[in-house]
Design an enzyme around this catalytic site. Structure first.
Site, PDB file in Angstrom:
ATOM      1  N   LYS A 123      -8.048 -23.747 -35.244  1.00 60.92           N
ATOM      2  CA  LYS A 123      -7.556 -24.470 -34.069  1.00 60.92           C
ATOM      3  C   LYS A 123      -7.681 -25.971 -34.250  1.00 60.92           C
ATOM      4  O   LYS A 123      -6.829 -26.720 -33.778  1.00 60.92           O
ATOM      5  CB  LYS A 123      -8.303 -24.025 -32.808  1.00 60.92           C
ATOM      6  CG  LYS A 123      -7.867 -22.660 -32.322  1.00 60.92           C
ATOM      7  CD  LYS A 123      -8.302 -22.406 -30.893  1.00 60.92           C
ATOM      8  CE  LYS A 123      -7.819 -21.044 -30.422  1.00 60.92           C
ATOM      9  NZ  LYS A 123      -8.377 -20.677 -29.114  1.00 60.92           N
ATOM     10  N   LYS A 205       1.468 -10.874 -36.050  1.00 61.26           N
ATOM     11  CA  LYS A 205       1.128 -10.188 -34.800  1.00 61.26           C
ATOM     12  C   LYS A 205       2.075 -10.598 -33.674  1.00 61.26           C
ATOM     13  O   LYS A 205       2.509 -11.742 -33.625  1.00 61.26           O
ATOM     14  CB  LYS A 205      -0.303 -10.571 -34.381  1.00 61.26           C
ATOM     15  CG  LYS A 205      -1.309  -9.451 -34.566  1.00 61.26           C
ATOM     16  CD  LYS A 205      -2.721  -9.918 -34.280  1.00 61.26           C
ATOM     17  CE  LYS A 205      -3.058  -9.976 -32.816  1.00 61.26           C
ATOM     18  NZ  LYS A 205      -4.467 -10.310 -32.567  1.00 61.26           N
ATOM     19  N   LYS A 208       2.536 -14.477 -27.818  1.00 58.99           N
ATOM     20  CA  LYS A 208       3.302 -15.283 -26.874  1.00 58.99           C
ATOM     21  C   LYS A 208       3.816 -16.568 -27.525  1.00 58.99           C
ATOM     22  O   LYS A 208       4.847 -17.095 -27.151  1.00 58.99           O
ATOM     23  CB  LYS A 208       2.387 -15.621 -25.692  1.00 58.99           C
ATOM     24  CG  LYS A 208       3.132 -16.091 -24.485  1.00 58.99           C
ATOM     25  CD  LYS A 208       2.187 -16.744 -23.498  1.00 58.99           C
ATOM     26  CE  LYS A 208       2.914 -17.812 -22.718  1.00 58.99           C
ATOM     27  NZ  LYS A 208       2.261 -19.094 -22.689  1.00 58.99           N
TER      28      LYS A 208
END
Ligand code: TRP
Length: 342
Positions: A123, A205, A208
């Protein structure tokens, strides 16, 4: 009243706690990979489910969206089967205790271990220049979420296992430094543990944040859109329905989806389609299954979001119970670390 509640807690079943960041809409991946498994636990465990809105602000976000997403996610939790009569649903930021416990735990957590966390490294690369300390502390807040309720089992996906490990380390450190206090929580990987991939790129995967939204089926999608997305799924150029994640990732993903929805094994799913000589009827069958699963949820979601009073009442009940437990825990912790309690 307090006595009764305590008694209930004691002869109670093991505590299950888990949550998600309220990033908006739930999709088929979160439904089959997470929520379905949570629903299976409702009758046998003391279940707490929350939305990790405090975690959500570790990344850039729009405040009005966060607020709306949190409420939408609560409605979607319920629509997908988390019956508020059988569990508690709450918002992390509404409970006083998560951030307080995080602070205490942060004083027992080595910085080096936080800097080595996979998710922190990923991140911080994503956000570029400004890496906030909240991102570094993310795992301690998560440990606090779990330890605040002395959860025995934490249903999580593979990507969160490292967070469970550090939670156990932190709990052990607290127990060793002061005295026994925290249960060491176990990760719980569900029965199906279905890993649903993007319909447009079956090697990543379903998520969203996928750039190609045709690869993601949402709980809120209409039947027409679901059918379009499923029948438009990327598959190989062959025509036999076989499970081979390496050479036929698209077909394998659809088989995974079908088997998870029908509650059957992959082998059984393959057997059902063994006589087909084309992908077309197979994709239609998968689309039928997905529509059969999602359309009642979509309708229920539509009703719940309209019913403000019901939502408020669910969250009030969740908050009350979570706060009661959090208060007890924080008092014990504060006493142990040496804060003046009177
Ligand atoms: N980090 C989790 C995720 O992104 C969400 C989360 C926060 C969580 N606190 C938790 C999950 C406590 C389980 C228990 O999926």
């Amino acid at each position: 009243m307090e006595k009764q509640a305590q008694k209930k807690e004691m002869d109670n079943k093991k505590v299950v706690l888990t949550g998600m960041q309220p990033t908006g809409k739930l999709h088929l991946g979160s439904l089959l990979g997470a929520l379905d498994n949570w629903c299976r636990m409702l009758d046998s465990y003391d279940c707490l489910f929350f939305l990790a809105d405090q975690h959500a602000i570790t990344m850039p976000h729009v405040p009005a969206e966060l607020r709306r997403n949190a409420m939408d996610c609560v409605a979607q939790y319920i629509a997908c089967g988390l019956d508020p009569k059988k569990c508690k649903i709450f918002l992390q930021s509404q409970i006083i205790g998560h951030a307080e416990l995080m602070w205490v735990l942060s004083c027992l957590t080595p910085i080096g271990q936080l800097e080595r966390m996979t998710q922190f490294k990923d991140k911080s690369k994503k956000v570029g220049q400004f890496v906030c300390s909240g991102l570094l502390f993310y795992p301690i807040l998560m440990a606090a979420d779990i330890l605040l309720y002395n959860a025995d089992l934490v249903p999580v996906g593979e990507d969160q296992k490292q967070h469970l490990e550090i939670t156990r380390d932190i709990a052990q450190k607290f127990n060793g430094t002061y005295s026994d206090m925290f249960v060491l929580p176990e990760p719980y990987i569900g029965q199906t543990g279905a890993r649903i991939m993007s319909l447009q790129n079956p090697t990543i995967k379903m998520s969203k944040s996928d750039k190609n939204q045709n690869g993601v089926v949402y709980i809120t999608d209409t039947n027409e859109i679901i059918r379009k997305k499923i029948t438009g799924a990327i598959t190989d150029s062959g025509n036999d329905i076989a499970f081979d994640e390496k050479n036929k990732p698209g077909i394998s993903n659809l088989l995974n989806i079908f088997a998870a929805i029908e509650g059957i094994s992959i082998e059984e799913a393959v057997r059902q389609f063994s006589s087909l000589t084309s992908y077309v009827p197979f994709k239609q069958a998968v689309a039928d299954a997905v529509i059969g699963k999602i359309s009642p949820m979509r309708e229920k979601y539509g009703e719940i979001v309209q019913d403000k009073d019901y939502m408020v009442e669910v969250l009030r009940a969740g908050r009350e119970e979570a706060q009661r437990r959090a208060n007890k825990m924080i008092s014990k912790v504060y006493r142990k670390v040496g804060f003046v309690m009177e």
